[in-house]
Design a protein around this motif. Structure first.
Motif, mmCIF file in Angstrom:
data_model
loop_
_atom_site.group_PDB
_atom_site.id
_atom_site.type_symbol
_atom_site.label_atom_id
_atom_site.label_comp_id
_atom_site.label_asym_id
_atom_site.label_seq_id
_atom_site.Cartn_x
_atom_site.Cartn_y
_atom_site.Cartn_z
ATOM 1 N N TYR A 1 0.614 -1.329 0.043
ATOM 2 C CA TYR A 1 0.025 -0.218 -0.085
ATOM 3 C C TYR A 1 1.166 1.269 0.261
ATOM 4 N N GLU B 1 -10.718 -4.617 -0.239
ATOM 5 C CA GLU B 1 -11.134 -5.087 -1.389
ATOM 6 C C GLU B 1 -10.035 -6.212 -1.351
ATOM 7 N N PRO C 1 -8.933 -0.647 -4.000
ATOM 8 C CA PRO C 1 -9.192 -0.369 -2.397
ATOM 9 C C PRO C 1 -8.283 -1.473 -1.397
ATOM 10 N N PHE D 1 -10.491 2.583 2.894
ATOM 11 C CA PHE D 1 -11.354 1.803 1.699
ATOM 12 C C PHE D 1 -11.536 3.013 0.797
ATOM 13 N N PHE D 2 -11.466 4.383 1.125
ATOM 14 C CA PHE D 2 -11.984 5.912 0.205
ATOM 15 C C PHE D 2 -10.169 6.518 -0.172
ATOM 16 N N ARG D 3 -9.485 5.966 0.667
ATOM 17 C CA ARG D 3 -7.916 5.976 -0.519
ATOM 18 C C ARG D 3 -7.298 4.816 -1.264
ATOM 19 N N PRO D 4 -7.788 4.567 -2.158
ATOM 20 C CA PRO D 4 -7.216 3.056 -2.835
ATOM 21 C C PRO D 4 -5.965 3.375 -3.632
#
Length: 103
Positions: free
Chosen positions: A44, A96, A93, A81-84
């Protein structure tokens, strides 16, 4: 008078790095969970496709070895989640990806 304190040899300092220490770490759930979080961090946080592939492969390998530990990184990544993860023009994401790799 002699000292009653035992002198540690340099080999004793390297005992956790021996093959017995390594197998002990591989059997330890705490060490495997820490390695999973390191793999997620590599996937990430580090830029580039190569780091994404290395982190994903490492997490997948650890998930195969210890499937019962995979919910912890999934739950920890829910806030991201809102920072894929962006790879090329695709967005993945983190939660996921972790669910997919765990299944």
């Amino acid at each position: 008078m002699q000292s009653t304190q035992a002198q540690r040899s340099p080999a004793a300092a390297l005992a956790p790095l021996s093959s017995a220490g390594l197998t002990g770490l591989l059997r330890s759930d705490g060490a495997m969970l820490a390695a999973m979080f390191v793999a997620v961090g590599v996937y990430y946080l580090l830029p580039g496709l190569a780091f994404a592939v290395v982190g994903a492969a490492l997490f997948f390998t650890l998930a195969v070895l210890r499937p019962h530990l995979t919910p912890a990184p999934i739950v920890a990544s829910m806030s991201l989640f809102f920072r894929p993860r962006e790879i090329g023009h695709y967005l993945f994401p983190l939660a996921e990806f972790l669910i997919l790799a765990s299944v």
